[in-house]
Design a protein around this motif. Structure first.
Motif, PDB file in Angstrom:
ATOM      1  N   PHE A 135     -10.321  11.737  -3.741  1.00 44.47           N
ATOM      2  CA  PHE A 135     -10.902  12.770  -2.880  1.00 44.47           C
ATOM      3  C   PHE A 135     -10.305  12.694  -1.479  1.00 44.47           C
ATOM      4  O   PHE A 135      -9.946  13.715  -0.884  1.00 44.47           O
ATOM      5  CB  PHE A 135     -12.428  12.619  -2.824  1.00 44.47           C
ATOM      6  N   GLU A 136     -10.185  11.480  -0.944  1.00 50.09           N
ATOM      7  CA  GLU A 136      -9.602  11.311   0.381  1.00 50.09           C
ATOM      8  C   GLU A 136      -8.134  11.738   0.399  1.00 50.09           C
ATOM      9  O   GLU A 136      -7.648  12.263   1.404  1.00 50.09           O
ATOM     10  CB  GLU A 136      -9.750   9.873   0.859  1.00 50.09           C
ATOM     11  N   GLY A 137      -7.424  11.528  -0.694  1.00 46.80           N
ATOM     12  CA  GLY A 137      -6.048  11.986  -0.792  1.00 46.80           C
ATOM     13  C   GLY A 137      -5.943  13.499  -0.728  1.00 46.80           C
ATOM     14  O   GLY A 137      -5.051  14.045  -0.064  1.00 46.80           O
ATOM     15  N   VAL A 138      -6.853  14.188  -1.379  1.00 45.09           N
ATOM     16  CA  VAL A 138      -6.861  15.651  -1.339  1.00 45.09           C
ATOM     17  C   VAL A 138      -7.198  16.125   0.078  1.00 45.09           C
ATOM     18  O   VAL A 138      -6.576  17.057   0.601  1.00 45.09           O
ATOM     19  CB  VAL A 138      -7.852  16.223  -2.372  1.00 45.09           C
ATOM     20  N   VAL A 139      -8.145  15.485   0.723  1.00 46.00           N
ATOM     21  CA  VAL A 139      -8.482  15.836   2.108  1.00 46.00           C
ATOM     22  C   VAL A 139      -7.258  15.641   3.001  1.00 46.00           C
ATOM     23  O   VAL A 139      -6.933  16.496   3.827  1.00 46.00           O
ATOM     24  CB  VAL A 139      -9.677  14.998   2.618  1.00 46.00           C
ATOM     25  N   TRP A 140      -6.559  14.523   2.833  1.00 48.46           N
ATOM     26  CA  TRP A 140      -5.355  14.249   3.625  1.00 48.46           C
ATOM     27  C   TRP A 140      -4.329  15.356   3.416  1.00 48.46           C
ATOM     28  O   TRP A 140      -3.751  15.866   4.363  1.00 48.46           O
ATOM     29  CB  TRP A 140      -4.756  12.897   3.241  1.00 48.46           C
ATOM     30  N   LYS A 141      -4.102  15.731   2.165  1.00 44.26           N
ATOM     31  CA  LYS A 141      -3.109  16.752   1.830  1.00 44.26           C
ATOM     32  C   LYS A 141      -3.401  18.061   2.543  1.00 44.26           C
ATOM     33  O   LYS A 141      -2.525  18.678   3.140  1.00 44.26           O
ATOM     34  CB  LYS A 141      -3.077  16.950   0.307  1.00 44.26           C
ATOM     35  N   PHE A 142      -4.628  18.507   2.498  1.00 45.90           N
ATOM     36  CA  PHE A 142      -4.956  19.799   3.083  1.00 45.90           C
ATOM     37  C   PHE A 142      -5.085  19.742   4.601  1.00 45.90           C
ATOM     38  O   PHE A 142      -4.876  20.750   5.269  1.00 45.90           O
ATOM     39  CB  PHE A 142      -6.199  20.387   2.424  1.00 45.90           C
ATOM     40  N   ARG A 143      -5.412  18.592   5.154  1.00 39.62           N
ATOM     41  CA  ARG A 143      -5.432  18.472   6.616  1.00 39.62           C
ATOM     42  C   ARG A 143      -4.032  18.456   7.209  1.00 39.62           C
ATOM     43  O   ARG A 143      -3.801  18.983   8.275  1.00 39.62           O
ATOM     44  CB  ARG A 143      -6.158  17.194   7.047  1.00 39.62           C
ATOM     45  N   THR A 144      -3.102  17.823   6.535  1.00 43.28           N
ATOM     46  CA  THR A 144      -1.758  17.682   7.084  1.00 43.28           C
ATOM     47  C   THR A 144      -0.826  18.800   6.651  1.00 43.28           C
ATOM     48  O   THR A 144       0.147  19.080   7.342  1.00 43.28           O
ATOM     49  CB  THR A 144      -1.119  16.353   6.660  1.00 43.28           C
ATOM     50  N   GLY A 145      -1.067  19.400   5.502  1.00 44.21           N
ATOM     51  CA  GLY A 145      -0.171  20.412   4.981  1.00 44.21           C
ATOM     52  C   GLY A 145       1.123  19.816   4.445  1.00 44.21           C
ATOM     53  O   GLY A 145       2.085  20.527   4.183  1.00 44.21           O
ATOM     54  N   SER A 146       1.154  18.524   4.280  1.00 49.23           N
ATOM     55  CA  SER A 146       2.358  17.839   3.797  1.00 49.23           C
ATOM     56  C   SER A 146       2.512  17.991   2.292  1.00 49.23           C
ATOM     57  O   SER A 146       1.598  18.412   1.595  1.00 49.23           O
ATOM     58  CB  SER A 146       2.283  16.352   4.134  1.00 49.23           C
ATOM     59  N   GLN A 147       3.673  17.587   1.810  1.00 44.26           N
ATOM     60  CA  GLN A 147       3.915  17.604   0.382  1.00 44.26           C
ATOM     61  C   GLN A 147       3.197  16.428  -0.267  1.00 44.26           C
ATOM     62  O   GLN A 147       2.959  15.401   0.362  1.00 44.26           O
ATOM     63  CB  GLN A 147       5.407  17.498   0.105  1.00 44.26           C
ATOM     64  N   TRP A 148       2.884  16.586  -1.554  1.00 45.03           N
ATOM     65  CA  TRP A 148       2.213  15.511  -2.290  1.00 45.03           C
ATOM     66  C   TRP A 148       3.049  14.240  -2.262  1.00 45.03           C
ATOM     67  O   TRP A 148       2.528  13.134  -2.204  1.00 45.03           O
ATOM     68  CB  TRP A 148       1.952  15.922  -3.734  1.00 45.03           C
ATOM     69  N   ARG A 149       4.366  14.365  -2.283  1.00 47.57           N
ATOM     70  CA  ARG A 149       5.257  13.200  -2.304  1.00 47.57           C
ATOM     71  C   ARG A 149       5.136  12.350  -1.049  1.00 47.57           C
ATOM     72  O   ARG A 149       5.491  11.189  -1.049  1.00 47.57           O
ATOM     73  CB  ARG A 149       6.705  13.636  -2.446  1.00 47.57           C
ATOM     74  N   GLU A 150       4.671  12.940   0.045  1.00 48.04           N
ATOM     75  CA  GLU A 150       4.551  12.238   1.317  1.00 48.04           C
ATOM     76  C   GLU A 150       3.200  11.538   1.483  1.00 48.04           C
ATOM     77  O   GLU A 150       2.932  10.944   2.517  1.00 48.04           O
ATOM     78  CB  GLU A 150       4.781  13.220   2.463  1.00 48.04           C
ATOM     79  N   MET A 151       2.373  11.612   0.464  1.00 49.66           N
ATOM     80  CA  MET A 151       1.039  11.029   0.557  1.00 49.66           C
ATOM     81  C   MET A 151       1.117   9.510   0.737  1.00 49.66           C
ATOM     82  O   MET A 151       1.856   8.843   0.026  1.00 49.66           O
ATOM     83  CB  MET A 151       0.240  11.340  -0.714  1.00 49.66           C
ATOM     84  N   PRO A 152       0.355   8.955   1.689  1.00 45.84           N
ATOM     85  CA  PRO A 152       0.346   7.508   1.882  1.00 45.84           C
ATOM     86  C   PRO A 152      -0.137   6.777   0.629  1.00 45.84           C
ATOM     87  O   PRO A 152      -0.981   7.282  -0.119  1.00 45.84           O
ATOM     88  CB  PRO A 152      -0.645   7.304   3.032  1.00 45.84           C
ATOM     89  N   ARG A 153       0.364   5.592   0.403  1.00 43.25           N
ATOM     90  CA  ARG A 153       0.015   4.814  -0.794  1.00 43.25           C
ATOM     91  C   ARG A 153      -1.482   4.504  -0.878  1.00 43.25           C
ATOM     92  O   ARG A 153      -2.005   4.279  -1.963  1.00 43.25           O
ATOM     93  CB  ARG A 153       0.797   3.507  -0.811  1.00 43.25           C
ATOM     94  N   GLU A 154      -2.171   4.441   0.236  1.00 43.77           N
ATOM     95  CA  GLU A 154      -3.582   4.087   0.225  1.00 43.77           C
ATOM     96  C   GLU A 154      -4.450   5.084  -0.545  1.00 43.77           C
ATOM     97  O   GLU A 154      -5.564   4.787  -0.921  1.00 43.77           O
ATOM     98  CB  GLU A 154      -4.109   3.966   1.657  1.00 43.77           C
ATOM     99  N   PHE A 155      -3.904   6.292  -0.802  1.00 48.44           N
ATOM    100  CA  PHE A 155      -4.643   7.293  -1.546  1.00 48.44           C
ATOM    101  C   PHE A 155      -4.249   7.342  -3.019  1.00 48.44           C
ATOM    102  O   PHE A 155      -4.719   8.205  -3.753  1.00 48.44           O
ATOM    103  CB  PHE A 155      -4.439   8.677  -0.920  1.00 48.44           C
ATOM    104  N   GLY A 156      -3.417   6.459  -3.453  1.00 56.17           N
ATOM    105  CA  GLY A 156      -3.006   6.412  -4.856  1.00 56.17           C
ATOM    106  C   GLY A 156      -1.739   7.202  -5.103  1.00 56.17           C
ATOM    107  O   GLY A 156      -1.186   7.833  -4.219  1.00 56.17           O
TER     108      GLY A 156
END
Length: 57
Positions: free
Chosen positions: A34-55
């Motif tokens: 859930f936090e990973g999805v929140v991060w994605k939509f807050r930043t507008g970044s690509q899924w590939r750029e997601m920090p490891r802490e979100f899986g």
């Protein structure tokens, strides 16, 4: 803690409203996902750029 990560109080409010299916998401990783999805939509970044802490994306 990043802006996308929830406090325990925020999670206690949100968690009961999220669906848990027979095949996922897995309850033990639900908050992380859930936090990973929140991060994605807050930043507008690509899924590939997601920090490891979100899986894995």
């Amino acid at each position: 803690m990043t802006r996308a990560q929830l406090t325990d109080d925020e999670w206690e409010f949100i968690a009961p409203h999220l669906p848990i299916g027979d095949y996922g998401p897995y309850p033990e990783r639900l908050r992380q996902q859930f936090e990973g999805v929140v991060w994605k939509f807050r930043t507008g970044s690509q899924w590939r750029e997601m920090p490891r802490e979100f899986g894995a994306w």
